[in-house]
Design a protein around this motif. Structure first.
Motif, PDB file in Angstrom:
ATOM      1  N   ALA A  36      42.730  44.912  -8.505  1.00 24.60           N
ATOM      2  CA  ALA A  36      43.280  45.134  -9.846  1.00 24.60           C
ATOM      3  C   ALA A  36      44.674  44.538  -9.941  1.00 24.60           C
ATOM      4  N   SER A  37      44.987  43.945 -11.055  1.00 22.87           N
ATOM      5  CA  SER A  37      46.288  43.305 -11.220  1.00 22.87           C
ATOM      6  C   SER A  37      47.302  44.285 -11.773  1.00 22.87           C
ATOM      7  N   ALA A  38      48.543  43.955 -11.568  1.00 23.91           N
ATOM      8  CA  ALA A  38      49.620  44.807 -12.075  1.00 23.91           C
ATOM      9  C   ALA A  38      49.656  44.734 -13.595  1.00 23.91           C
ATOM     10  N   ASP A  39      50.101  45.790 -14.224  1.00 25.75           N
ATOM     11  CA  ASP A  39      50.183  45.849 -15.676  1.00 25.75           C
ATOM     12  C   ASP A  39      51.500  46.503 -16.061  1.00 25.75           C
ATOM     13  N   LEU A  40      52.574  45.993 -15.473  1.00 24.39           N
ATOM     14  CA  LEU A  40      53.885  46.589 -15.672  1.00 24.39           C
ATOM     15  C   LEU A  40      54.385  46.429 -17.098  1.00 24.39           C
ATOM     16  N   SER A  41      55.134  47.423 -17.541  1.00 28.83           N
ATOM     17  CA  SER A  41      55.823  47.331 -18.821  1.00 28.83           C
ATOM     18  C   SER A  41      56.733  46.118 -18.828  1.00 28.83           C
ATOM     19  N   SER A  42      56.971  45.580 -20.003  1.00 31.11           N
ATOM     20  CA  SER A  42      57.857  44.418 -20.131  1.00 31.11           C
ATOM     21  C   SER A  42      59.299  44.754 -19.767  1.00 31.11           C
ATOM     22  N   ARG A  43      59.605  46.031 -19.611  1.00 29.33           N
ATOM     23  CA  ARG A  43      60.942  46.450 -19.178  1.00 29.33           C
ATOM     24  C   ARG A  43      61.210  46.048 -17.731  1.00 29.33           C
ATOM     25  N   PHE A  44      60.133  45.825 -16.954  1.00 27.66           N
ATOM     26  CA  PHE A  44      60.262  45.636 -15.520  1.00 27.66           C
ATOM     27  C   PHE A  44      59.907  44.215 -15.087  1.00 27.66           C
ATOM     28  N   ILE A  45      60.387  43.842 -13.907  1.00 25.66           N
ATOM     29  CA  ILE A  45      60.093  42.543 -13.306  1.00 25.66           C
ATOM     30  C   ILE A  45      59.531  42.771 -11.909  1.00 25.66           C
ATOM     31  N   ASP A  46      58.520  41.987 -11.533  1.00 25.37           N
ATOM     32  CA  ASP A  46      57.930  42.073 -10.198  1.00 25.37           C
ATOM     33  C   ASP A  46      57.916  40.686  -9.566  1.00 25.37           C
ATOM     34  N   GLU A  47      59.057  40.267  -9.056  1.00 23.57           N
ATOM     35  CA  GLU A  47      59.181  38.933  -8.475  1.00 23.57           C
ATOM     36  C   GLU A  47      58.471  38.826  -7.132  1.00 23.57           C
ATOM     37  N   ASP A  48      58.415  39.913  -6.361  1.00 23.46           N
ATOM     38  CA  ASP A  48      57.842  39.842  -5.016  1.00 23.46           C
ATOM     39  C   ASP A  48      56.346  40.140  -4.976  1.00 23.46           C
ATOM     40  N   GLY A  49      55.746  40.453  -6.122  1.00 22.96           N
ATOM     41  CA  GLY A  49      54.301  40.629  -6.197  1.00 22.96           C
ATOM     42  C   GLY A  49      53.752  41.877  -5.541  1.00 22.96           C
ATOM     43  N   ASP A  50      54.598  42.906  -5.380  1.00 18.33           N
ATOM     44  CA  ASP A  50      54.108  44.139  -4.750  1.00 18.33           C
ATOM     45  C   ASP A  50      53.572  45.132  -5.769  1.00 18.33           C
ATOM     46  N   MET A  51      53.522  44.725  -7.046  1.00 17.87           N
ATOM     47  CA  MET A  51      52.924  45.491  -8.136  1.00 17.87           C
ATOM     48  C   MET A  51      53.780  46.651  -8.617  1.00 17.87           C
TER      49      MET A  51
END
Length: 331
Positions: A36-51
């Motif tokens: 399953a892929s991450a579905d983070l709020s636009s408030r957050f950033i996931d540069e390292d891909g740890d979800m």
């Protein structure tokens, strides 16, 4: 308690694989992508891909409060758990150099909103609530409880009161079934997928659903015959039995799943990085021996905190959520 139907094979907790999908649930998830892929709020950033949300790059955005606020997942009587966690929170105060306050939340939504609004810094979120907390509230889980040998987890059970006339899952048709909340894994998502795929039972069509708010409430509701049946986490039931709140003979078990990961503990994403290290150290350096935490959670087979990652350990939970059509509208 008389087990009726089980996906387990009488295996002890220590022998159970860490993230099993039960045989029945496997059918429910057969058409669902396992990654399953991450579905983070636009408030957050996931540069390292740890979800999970990254810590802000600007120091001005870090949170470094004088008082850390801690909340444990909602239970029927939060005051009981304020006492259970008191010794641990004193240890966290010593480790972090901060005052630590226990925040007794009454519902999953209140806990999620408190972290999202910046009022909650460290917390334990229930299994099914972890993805919502990660994606919408900036929760960064890093540990959970485990047995001394490193094994962990709990099972979802469907219970009923003795002589209810419900001896099998099929007997739920035409009766009422209590769930806890829509964010709960064992209290809603896993049993919903199971009932739909393996038994053809849909809420509102084949049985009446109710939402109790917590596993404690569901268990007490069945024991008091307010509900015909309920889907619960058996780790909560074991702790209630150990405290004398209910007795083993007060309810029967008609279904037991395979093992799921348990409550995840973590911090809000924008906590000061140096404080994050101290918070993590508080968990991993805590001495359980003789503590109230040990007395309470030993009944669930738990005796230590172990490291986890959301990407790896919550993969099965994200898959169950996808099977139920769960999406996150965090913004």
């Amino acid at each position: 308690m008389r087990p009726k139907t089980t996906a387990l094979q009488n295996r002890p907790l220590a022998a159970l694989p860490r993230t099993l999908i039960g045989t029945a649930l496997a059918g429910a998830l057969a058409l669902t992508a396992f990654q399953a892929s991450a579905d983070l709020s636009s408030r957050f950033i996931d540069e390292d891909g740890d979800m999970v949300a990254d810590s802000p790059t600007e120091a001005s955005q870090w949170v470094d409060p004088d008082t850390l606020v801690f909340a444990y997942t909602p239970v029927e009587d939060p005051s009981v758990y304020a006492e259970v966690w008191a010794g641990f929170l004193e240890h966290m105060e010593e480790t972090t150099g901060k005052r630590v306050q226990f925040f007794p939340v009454q519902s999953n939504s209140a806990q999620l909103e408190a972290m999202r609004a910046g009022r909650l810094h460290v917390a334990g979120f229930n299994t099914g609530g972890v993805p919502v907390a990660v994606n919408c509230s900036g929760f960064v889980p890093f540990t959970m409880m485990a047995a001394e040998d490193g094994s962990f987890g709990y099972e979802m059970e469907i219970i009923t009161y003795p002589d209810s006339g419900i001896d099998t899952v099929e007997d739920l048709e035409g009766r009422n079934l209590a769930f806890t909340s829509e964010t709960s894994n064992s209290g809603y998502r896993a049993p919903s997928a199971l009932l739909r795929s393996e038994y053809g039972l849909e809420s509102g069509e084949h049985f009446e659903a109710a939402f109790s708010g917590s596993h404690d409430n569901s268990i007490l509701g069945v024991v008091n015959k307010d509900y015909d049946a309920a889907a619960i986490a058996n780790s909560v039931a074991r702790r209630m039995i150990s405290r004398g709140v209910v007795n083993e003979g007060d309810y029967d078990v008609i279904y037991t799943s395979d093992t799921f990961p348990t409550t995840a503990y973590g911090h809000v994403y924008n906590l000061h990085p140096e404080l994050v290290e101290k918070v993590q150290d508080a968990f991993f350096s805590y001495d359980w021996e003789g503590s109230a935490l040990q007395a309470e959670f030993a009944n669930s087979g738990e005796a230590q905190f172990i490291p986890i990652t959301y990407r790896e350990n919550w993969e099965v939970i994200r898959t169950i959520a996808e099977a139920n059509g769960v999406t996150y509208d965090c913004d």
